[in-house]
Design an enzyme around this catalytic site. Structure first.
Site, PDB file in Angstrom:
ATOM      1  CG  HIS A 120      -0.438  -8.743  -0.332  1.00 54.57           C
ATOM      2  ND1 HIS A 120      -0.201  -7.408  -0.085  1.00 54.57           N
ATOM      3  CD2 HIS A 120      -1.674  -8.780  -0.889  1.00 54.57           C
ATOM      4  CE1 HIS A 120      -1.249  -6.688  -0.482  1.00 54.57           C
ATOM      5  NE2 HIS A 120      -2.146  -7.500  -0.982  1.00 54.57           N
ATOM      6  CE1 TYR A 180      -3.009  -3.051   0.264  1.00 47.22           C
ATOM      7  CE2 TYR A 180      -3.696  -2.307   2.428  1.00 47.22           C
ATOM      8  CZ  TYR A 180      -3.805  -3.195   1.391  1.00 47.22           C
ATOM      9  OH  TYR A 180      -4.714  -4.225   1.464  1.00 47.22           O
TER      10      TYR A 180
END
Length: 329
Positions: A142, A82
């Site tokens: 992830h 992010y």
């Protein structure tokens, strides 16, 4: 309190005291949190960035997260990818909220996973420094990078032994990726799997398999990025309940027993998205919402999975090592 339990008005849960879901390691996971993806920063390989269609970022992640904390969110969903964890950390520091009142989750990205244990350990230290904490409540893989994710998961187990991580989980794992972990003899199975879940991508078979094996599902794109708010079924149910489409989607998620992770850069939307604990959807409402997933949506999911497990790695753009036969629905 279970996620689907009803409450009297006087005991209705709030964001600072939300219902929780028990994890297999004994932790209690808040059923609602604030997602920080594309908050204040658009990653270079995000689909919108690649397509050149992303919105201009007008507010910093610090400003947005400060708003979220003021509204009452205490579970923050973060990630290396992010690109804004330092800003999130500044918001946490400015809030003055004690660390033990927060539930912080982060994820290690594919490039770091590919580089191996030393890189993963260094990234976790960076995440801890950026967020201003000495431990993460949940740390996730992830994407199941082919040939690398099992080693990465075992690295997280080692880091947990050092006290830097309280719970370990995964994200975007197909059932077959999870089975690969089990067969590799990891010492503890994932507490959570973070996947896209909403009525328009409700993969019942996959979800049931994970839940039956004790894995809690975190839902991302719970609100489908706002792209389904005009759907007739959603609008009809929202009108009948005197709620917004976003609140119906959020309530569906909570009532199903998933962790609901909405995101917005607007404070009024943060407040709206959180108002899911003062009503319930009927069995008929739930059935109607459950039926909104189309074959095309499943097909799109499969394509995205195949595209993303190697994303940003040296194998990006190829299907090398990608599982071609996974549980799709």
């Amino acid at each position: 309190m279970s996620a689907s339990a009803s409450s009297s008005p006087s005991s209705t849960p709030t964001l600072t005291n939300p219902p929780t879901l028990p994890l297999r390691n004994g932790m209690q996971h808040p059923v609602i949190g604030f997602g920080t993806y594309k908050v204040g920063f658009i990653p270079a390989s995000a689909s919108a960035a690649v397509a050149g269609t992303q919105d201009h970022v007008e507010r910093t992640a610090q400003e947005c997260v400060q708003d979220a904390l003021q509204v009452g969110y205490r579970f923050l969903e973060c990630a290396e990818f992010y690109g804004n964890e330092e800003q999130v950390g500044k918001a946490i520091a400015a809030s003055g909220i004690p660390r033990n009142e927060l539930f912080l989750c982060s994820k290690v990205w594919t490039t770091t996973i590919e580089q191996g244990p030393v890189a993963i350990s260094a990234q976790l230290d960076k995440t801890l420094s950026d967020l201003g904490t000495d431990y993460i409540d949940l740390y996730l893989i992830h994407w199941p990078v082919p040939g690398k994710h099992v080693e990465a998961y075992k690295t997280l187990e080692t880091l947990q032994e050092q006290g830097k991580i309280k719970g370990i989980g995964v994200s975007n794992y197909a059932w077959e990726d999870y089975l690969e972990l089990k067969e590799a003899g990891v010492s503890q199975l994932p507490c959570v799997n973070q996947i896209e879940i909403n009525p328009f991508l409700y993969r019942k078979n996959t979800i049931q398999k994970f839940q039956d094996d004790g894995v809690v599902l975190q839902s991302y794109r719970s609100l489908r990025d706002g792209k389904a708010f005009d759907h007739p079924t959603l609008k009809e149910i929202a009108s009948a309940k005197n709620k917004t489409p976003a609140q119906i989607l959020g309530r569906w998620c909570v009532q199903k027993g998933f962790v609901y992770v909405p995101k917005s850069v607007k404070k009024e939307r943060m407040e709206e998205n959180a108002q899911v604990f003062d009503f319930e959807l009927s069995g008929d409402d739930m059935d109607r919402l459950d039926s909104l997933t189309s074959p095309e949506a499943i097909e799109t999911f499969v394509g995205l999975y195949r595209k993303c497990v190697n994303r940003d790695t040296s194998k990006d753009g190829t299907l090398e090592g990608v599982k071609m036969n996974i549980t799709e629905d």
